[in-house]
Design a protein around this motif. Structure first.
Motif, short mmCIF file in Angstrom:
data_model
loop_
_atom_site.label_atom_id
_atom_site.label_comp_id
_atom_site.label_asym_id
_atom_site.label_seq_id
_atom_site.Cartn_x
_atom_site.Cartn_y
_atom_site.Cartn_z
N PHE A 26 0.83 -1.21 0.00
CA PHE A 26 0.00 0.00 0.00
C PHE A 26 0.87 1.26 0.00
O PHE A 26 0.58 2.21 -0.71
CB PHE A 26 -0.96 -0.01 1.19
N LYS A 27 1.94 1.26 0.79
CA LYS A 27 2.86 2.41 0.80
C LYS A 27 3.47 2.60 -0.59
O LYS A 27 3.63 3.73 -1.06
CB LYS A 27 3.97 2.21 1.82
N ALA A 28 3.84 1.50 -1.23
CA ALA A 28 4.43 1.58 -2.56
C ALA A 28 3.44 2.20 -3.56
O ALA A 28 3.83 3.00 -4.41
CB ALA A 28 4.86 0.20 -3.04
N THR A 64 -3.43 5.04 -10.01
CA THR A 64 -3.31 4.86 -8.57
C THR A 64 -4.61 4.33 -7.97
O THR A 64 -4.59 3.43 -7.13
CB THR A 64 -2.91 6.18 -7.90
N ALA A 65 -5.73 4.86 -8.43
CA ALA A 65 -7.02 4.37 -7.94
C ALA A 65 -7.23 2.90 -8.30
O ALA A 65 -7.72 2.10 -7.48
CB ALA A 65 -8.15 5.22 -8.50
N PHE A 69 -7.70 -0.12 -5.64
CA PHE A 69 -8.86 -1.01 -5.75
C PHE A 69 -8.42 -2.47 -5.83
O PHE A 69 -8.97 -3.34 -5.13
CB PHE A 69 -9.70 -0.63 -6.97
N THR A 70 -7.41 -2.75 -6.64
CA THR A 70 -6.90 -4.11 -6.79
C THR A 70 -6.29 -4.61 -5.48
O THR A 70 -6.48 -5.76 -5.08
CB THR A 70 -5.87 -4.18 -7.92
N TYR A 71 -5.56 -3.73 -4.81
CA TYR A 71 -4.96 -4.09 -3.52
C TYR A 71 -6.03 -4.46 -2.51
O TYR A 71 -5.90 -5.46 -1.78
CB TYR A 71 -4.09 -2.94 -3.01
N GLU A 76 -9.09 -8.60 0.59
CA GLU A 76 -10.35 -9.28 0.91
C GLU A 76 -10.26 -10.76 0.62
O GLU A 76 -10.73 -11.58 1.42
CB GLU A 76 -11.49 -8.66 0.09
N ARG A 77 -9.66 -11.13 -0.49
CA ARG A 77 -9.51 -12.55 -0.83
C ARG A 77 -8.57 -13.26 0.13
O ARG A 77 -8.76 -14.42 0.45
CB ARG A 77 -9.03 -12.71 -2.25
#
Length: 81
Positions: A26-28, A64-65, A69-71, A76-77
């Motif tokens: 997330f930081k990356a 970035t969005a 979203f993918t992260y 969640e998975r």
């Protein structure tokens, strides 16, 4: 103006290195967005406003969005397992 361009280039370089070296995904992603935004400012300083707007909208905004979203979906998975 040259000093500002050098400062932005240094910030971009340090951000890129930090993005590669960090272990927190997330930081990356956030740092990648900041580097992209700085790139947009650099294009503006080079008097290329059309490229700056495109970089700000697509590189810094949409990409970035999409990464965030993918992260979140990956997290969640991972929690479901």
């Amino acid at each position: 103006m040259i000093n500002l361009a050098i400062f932005i280039a240094v910030v971009m370089f340090l951000g890129a290195v930090w993005t590669v070296l960090t272990e927190d995904v997330f930081k990356a992603i956030v740092i990648f967005g900041i580097v992209s935004l700085m790139s947009s400012v650099m294009f503006l300083l080079m008097q290329a406003p059309d490229v700056a707007i495109t970089e700000a909208a697509i590189g810094s905004g949409i990409t970035t969005a999409l990464f965030i979203f993918t992260y979140k979906k990956m997290e969640e998975r991972k929690d479901e397992r």
